[in-house]
Design a protein around this motif. Structure first.
Motif, PDB file in Angstrom:
ATOM      1  N   HIS A 272      -0.321  -0.352  -0.172  1.00  0.00           N
ATOM      2  CA  HIS A 272      -0.293   0.764   0.767  1.00  0.00           C
ATOM      3  C   HIS A 272       0.376   1.998   0.176  1.00  0.00           C
ATOM      4  CE1 HIS A 272       3.958  -0.317   2.053  1.00  0.00           C
ATOM      5  NE2 HIS A 272       3.581  -1.364   1.339  1.00  0.00           N
ATOM      6  N   GLY A 273       0.187   2.188  -1.121  1.00  0.00           N
ATOM      7  CA  GLY A 273       0.764   3.343  -1.792  1.00  0.00           C
ATOM      8  C   GLY A 273      -0.150   4.557  -1.802  1.00  0.00           C
ATOM      9  N   HIS A 274      -1.218   4.516  -1.029  1.00  0.00           N
ATOM     10  CA  HIS A 274      -2.147   5.649  -0.914  1.00  0.00           C
ATOM     11  C   HIS A 274      -2.496   5.809   0.564  1.00  0.00           C
ATOM     12  CE1 HIS A 274      -5.633   2.813  -0.621  1.00  0.00           C
ATOM     13  NE2 HIS A 274      -4.810   2.063  -1.331  1.00  0.00           N
ATOM     14  N   PRO A 275      -2.940   6.991   0.987  1.00  0.00           N
ATOM     15  CA  PRO A 275      -3.154   7.238   2.421  1.00  0.00           C
ATOM     16  C   PRO A 275      -4.087   6.233   3.106  1.00  0.00           C
ATOM     17  CG  PRO A 275      -3.234   9.305   1.217  1.00  0.00           C
ATOM     18  CD  PRO A 275      -3.156   8.204   0.183  1.00  0.00           C
ATOM     19  N   GLU A 276      -5.206   5.892   2.464  1.00  0.00           N
ATOM     20  CA  GLU A 276      -6.126   4.932   3.078  1.00  0.00           C
ATOM     21  C   GLU A 276      -5.475   3.555   3.199  1.00  0.00           C
ATOM     22  OE1 GLU A 276      -6.867   6.705   0.319  1.00  0.00           O
ATOM     23  OE2 GLU A 276      -8.501   8.024   0.879  1.00  0.00           O
ATOM     24  N   GLY A 277      -4.656   3.205   2.222  1.00  0.00           N
ATOM     25  CA  GLY A 277      -3.951   1.933   2.257  1.00  0.00           C
ATOM     26  C   GLY A 277      -2.947   1.865   3.394  1.00  0.00           C
ATOM     27  N   GLN A 278      -2.312   2.978   3.690  1.00  0.00           N
ATOM     28  CA  GLN A 278      -1.357   3.015   4.801  1.00  0.00           C
ATOM     29  C   GLN A 278      -2.073   2.853   6.133  1.00  0.00           C
ATOM     30  OE1 GLN A 278       0.818   6.649   4.072  1.00  0.00           O
ATOM     31  NE2 GLN A 278       1.537   5.889   2.096  1.00  0.00           N
ATOM     32  N   THR A 279      -3.231   3.489   6.253  1.00  0.00           N
ATOM     33  CA  THR A 279      -4.030   3.344   7.471  1.00  0.00           C
ATOM     34  C   THR A 279      -4.493   1.899   7.632  1.00  0.00           C
ATOM     35  OG1 THR A 279      -4.768   5.645   7.351  1.00  0.00           O
ATOM     36  CG2 THR A 279      -6.123   4.136   8.658  1.00  0.00           C
ATOM     37  N   GLU A 280      -4.988   1.325   6.539  1.00  0.00           N
ATOM     38  CA  GLU A 280      -5.457  -0.056   6.601  1.00  0.00           C
ATOM     39  C   GLU A 280      -4.303  -1.005   6.938  1.00  0.00           C
ATOM     40  OE1 GLU A 280      -8.592  -2.924   4.335  1.00  0.00           O
ATOM     41  OE2 GLU A 280      -7.375  -1.639   3.053  1.00  0.00           O
ATOM     42  N   ARG A 281      -3.167  -0.805   6.315  1.00  0.00           N
ATOM     43  CA  ARG A 281      -1.972  -1.616   6.602  1.00  0.00           C
ATOM     44  C   ARG A 281      -1.648  -1.593   8.090  1.00  0.00           C
ATOM     45  NH1 ARG A 281       2.836   1.648   4.883  1.00  0.00           N
ATOM     46  NH2 ARG A 281       2.151   2.690   6.778  1.00  0.00           N
ATOM     47  N   ASP A 282      -1.594  -0.397   8.662  1.00  0.00           N
ATOM     48  CA  ASP A 282      -1.212  -0.264  10.064  1.00  0.00           C
ATOM     49  C   ASP A 282      -2.193  -0.966  10.995  1.00  0.00           C
ATOM     50  OD1 ASP A 282       0.932   1.198   9.127  1.00  0.00           O
ATOM     51  OD2 ASP A 282       0.094   3.153   9.714  1.00  0.00           O
ATOM     52  N   HIS A 283      -3.496  -0.757  10.772  1.00  0.00           N
ATOM     53  CA  HIS A 283      -4.510  -1.400  11.613  1.00  0.00           C
ATOM     54  C   HIS A 283      -4.479  -2.918  11.447  1.00  0.00           C
ATOM     55  CE1 HIS A 283      -6.157   2.674  11.978  1.00  0.00           C
ATOM     56  NE2 HIS A 283      -6.797   2.217  13.034  1.00  0.00           N
ATOM     57  N   LEU A 284      -4.346  -3.364  10.219  1.00  0.00           N
ATOM     58  CA  LEU A 284      -4.349  -4.798   9.943  1.00  0.00           C
ATOM     59  C   LEU A 284      -3.141  -5.489  10.573  1.00  0.00           C
ATOM     60  CD1 LEU A 284      -5.936  -6.999   8.516  1.00  0.00           C
ATOM     61  CD2 LEU A 284      -4.641  -6.499   6.449  1.00  0.00           C
ATOM     62  N   LEU A 285      -1.960  -4.893  10.434  1.00  0.00           N
ATOM     63  CA  LEU A 285      -0.768  -5.491  11.037  1.00  0.00           C
ATOM     64  C   LEU A 285      -0.870  -5.512  12.562  1.00  0.00           C
ATOM     65  CD1 LEU A 285       2.077  -4.081   8.764  1.00  0.00           C
ATOM     66  CD2 LEU A 285       1.149  -6.413   8.797  1.00  0.00           C
TER      67      LEU A 285
END
Length: 190
Positions: free
Chosen positions: A143-156
């Protein structure tokens, strides 16, 4: 005692879940390292199904498998992991013992091509349907990139809603590391 780092811990979880003759899924083939690892774990009588949307990833993995003479243990699909249920033969539903995801982008590849929360969540849903009891899904979240942060949040957010009577969920993360260090979510089907 020494705490295992993220990627070694992901492999430890897979080693505990996969025995010779088992069925496993690499939901994000990438450079093929996990596909190779799983193909060694399942042995001669087992099978690994790998998914990646990028041609380069599939070809790189094929070359690694051929170099190690493991290609017969693996079937690769140049498709998104959200197609896992339709791609695996119906007679294998209920027999998958492990799956792994490395979210984000292909290391050394086009960083604009990333995994998305919609397809990842759909793939996890499908895997939970077709996994064997006590099968495990290991998700390495970058999650070190913007799309990764979005994916992290939705997935969690999604994972927190899983019924504890249907799955156990573990989060393995080093809390004092900088730069959005990757972490693991492991889902064990009950």
């Amino acid at each position: 005692m020494k705490l295992e780092r993220i990627l070694p811990f992901a492999r430890t979880l897979l080693e505990k879940a996969v025995k010779p003759g088992d069925i496993a899924v690499d939901a994000t083939v990438g450079n093929g390292h996990d596909t190779l690892f799983l193909s060694e774990l399942v042995g001669i009588g087992g099978k690994v199904f790998g998914f990646d949307i990028q041609y380069e990833a599939i070809e790189s993995c094929k070359n690694k498998l051929n170099d190690r003479n493991l290609h017969e243990r693996v079937t690769l699909f140049q498709q998104g992991h959200e197609n896992v249920k339709e791609c695996l033969p119906a007679n294998l539903h209920g027999k998958v013992t492990a799956a792994i995801f490395n979210l984000g982008y292909l290391p050394g590849g086009d960083k604009s091509i990333v995994t998305t929360p919609e397809t990842t969540i759909e793939a996890v849903n499908q895997l939970l349907e077709i996994m064997a009891p006590e099968g495990i899904i290991v998700i390495v979240i970058y999650h070190g990139h913007p799309e990764g942060q979005t994916e992290r949040d939705h997935l969690l957010e999604y994972i927190e809603t899983l019924d504890q009577n249907e799955a156990h969920v573990l989060k393995y993360q080093f809390l004092n590391q900088r730069n959005n260090a990757p972490f693991i979510v492991a889902i064990e089907k009950r």
